[in-house]
Design a protein around this motif. Structure first.
Motif: not given
Lengths: 331, 331
Positions: A61-76
């Motif tokens: 991640t540090l090197r490529s500047r891409k974490s390879g992660t996506l976030g999902l934020l839900v209320p419940e």
DNA sequence: TTGTAAGCGTTATCAG
DNA sequence: CTGATAACGCTTACAA
């Protein structure tokens, strides 16, 4: 914690008698591209396997500047619709090469803010959010910092792309059906009036009345929030106002339905003839009433929102989408 | 993607006219410790705030060899019990300074393996797993590579610490009650016989019979898996075998209950007088039968398992825990 | 076909 | 009190 050690790519390279570069190339499946000798390749792979080599994602991640992660934020997460969304999204993300980070905001704007900031820190490459506030400016700021897509709810006049269920049509047809079946009084229980799904569901209800040539009467529309007790109290107050149960009742969520049914079961003084609700659950099959429900397509909600973040991540612009829902009819 | 830029600590340092070191110290709240001048501190903080500075978690992880993440691997996010667990765990982790990564294995051992390997790559600091296989050796290997705790299910003779619901006592008292209330035939529907929760629930059932001086008869115990259709088919076959519905029915999960009720509703040929089930749902309040259910304490399951991974991470050894469940009695 | 070396953004060590 | 400087593990020009 030195108890749990890890080998690095350097170690693998050393053990295989090659350089870091070669090891990296092989381990990333680019050996063909660089025409690495088959024997070298095999040697590296064998060593890596043997030692359970795990590349450090943080270094990548540090090197490529891409974490390879996506976030999902839900209320419940304990909300079935949102859990289904997460459940559907997770494997899709993995297929697409991303790790999904799931967080919940507990339906509080402050926790949502904290959550998004947190995910930013973790450098998620993109974010899918079920927004729990309707403050467009806040979200707009974030959308400048990373690819952001709304799912399940959207915010009026906010240019952030969204993927939501087309509640209007589904609810409309439910209402039309109920009236066609003879209902003369159709009551609506909904949640927070400022949330887009609430607005859509109400709009669907009103359109249903209109199409059926029926005029909305006083005390037909009740709105509060999506909590169970609100369903109970709206049912109580509605009964009191009308002096009887309406022919038909539409509840905007399962929790509201639960609350309303709790009142009905408790009082044992009758019940609406037609029950309709947004969202579906298998336990509805087991109720003594034939409840009509709107089934959201969480699979498509998931895939369409994923497609959109991925596109945003590539710098493309994307449109919003309305996903049609289906009806689960029960006799 | 240069569209979304980030400032680094270096940038902040430069803007504040200090060195990286000072900036780091201040931004990590260690300014007092190093007696950084108040004015310097304020300057740095102001700049950081102004520019929405987000430290790079990957760089932190790389340097500190701690990712600040914990993994949770469940078989199904749309399973209410597991969703509740995730929901309860997530804020606890955040309080403890960790980000929770939730993954689901879809109840498949192969996906579980892939998931764990994936989380290892992500350098999770610890792992909480609802195991979906009963292959102890595999898990033991992983437990050598990182702190691992089982939750909700455990594996016989496997030394990995676990936190599970004490199903035995809860089910026992349910069965004892049913018999005390006059039941003479108590049938048990369960899922995979090799999963620990199944074994515990069955053990509780048998203990209940025993305490009530009742002997288990042929065709009283049915086991298959926890899928809805299995509940339906077990109910069908059970009815056929016995020639009638048993007085009492205990189902090992809500899904089995749903299946059984689907059969009962479909046939309209009576029903068991007492219904009992493992796990609880608010919709059970709305059924025409007074279903007795076992309510798991997901809050405690979550906190106890978190405590245990955290301890393991500090090199301590930990014990397992049985969390007692409560009963939700309905008239 | 393989190796060398320069970072990615932090933290930690050691000097001032 | 503050500042250089060296890692951390990996990718990627650029050399050889």
């Amino acid at each position: 914690m030195s108890q749990f050690i890890r080998l690095t790519m350097d170690d693998i390279a050393r053990l295989a008698n090659v350089s870091k570069t070669t090891a990296s190339l092989v381990l990333n499946g680019r050996s063909a591209e660089y025409r690495i000798a088959e024997s070298t390749k095999e040697r590296v792979l064998a060593i890596a396997r043997e030692h359970h080599f795990q590349p450090s994602q943080s270094a990548k991640t540090l090197r490529s500047r891409k974490s390879g992660t996506l976030g999902l934020l839900v209320p419940e997460l304990s909300n079935f619709a949102h859990a289904s969304l997460a459940q559907a999204l997770e494997p899709l993300c993995r297929e697409a090469g991303y790790q999904l980070l799931v967080m919940s905001s507990n339906e509080q704007a402050s926790m949502e803010t904290a959550g998004i900031e947190h995910l930013l820190t973790r450098q998620v490459d993109g974010l899918i959010v079920v927004p729990c506030s309707s403050d467009a400016t806040q979200y707009l700021k974030w959308s400048l910092r990373l690819p952001l897509v709304f799912v399940d709810r959207h915010i009026k006049d906010c240019p952030i792309p969204f993927v939501v269920t087309d509640a209007i049509d589904a609810v409309t047809s439910l209402v039309v059906q109920a009236i066609a079946a003879g209902s003369r009084e159709v009551v609506y229980f909904g949640g927070q009036a400022d949330l887009s799904p609430s607005q859509d569901r109400l709009a669907g209800y009103r359109k249903g009345l209109e199409l059926s040539g029926m005029t909305e009467q006083e005390h037909w529309v009740w709105q509060r929030d999506y909590l169970r007790p609100s369903g109970y109290s709206m049912m109580a107050e509605c009964y009191e106002r009308l002096g009887h149960y309406p022919d038909s009742l539409f509840t905007g969520s399962l929790t509201l339905l639960e609350g309303a049914l709790a009142y009905i079961n408790e009082k044992q003084n009758g019940s609406p003839a037609h029950l309709m609700t947004f969202d579906d659950h298998n336990l509805l099959n087991c109720l003594p009433w034939g409840i009509q429900s709107v089934v959201q397509d969480s699979q498509r909600l998931a895939s369409e929102s994923l497609v959109r973040v991925l596109k945003l991540m590539q710098g493309e612009t994307v449109d919003s989408a309305w996903i049609s829902a289906s009806l689960h009819q029960r006799p």
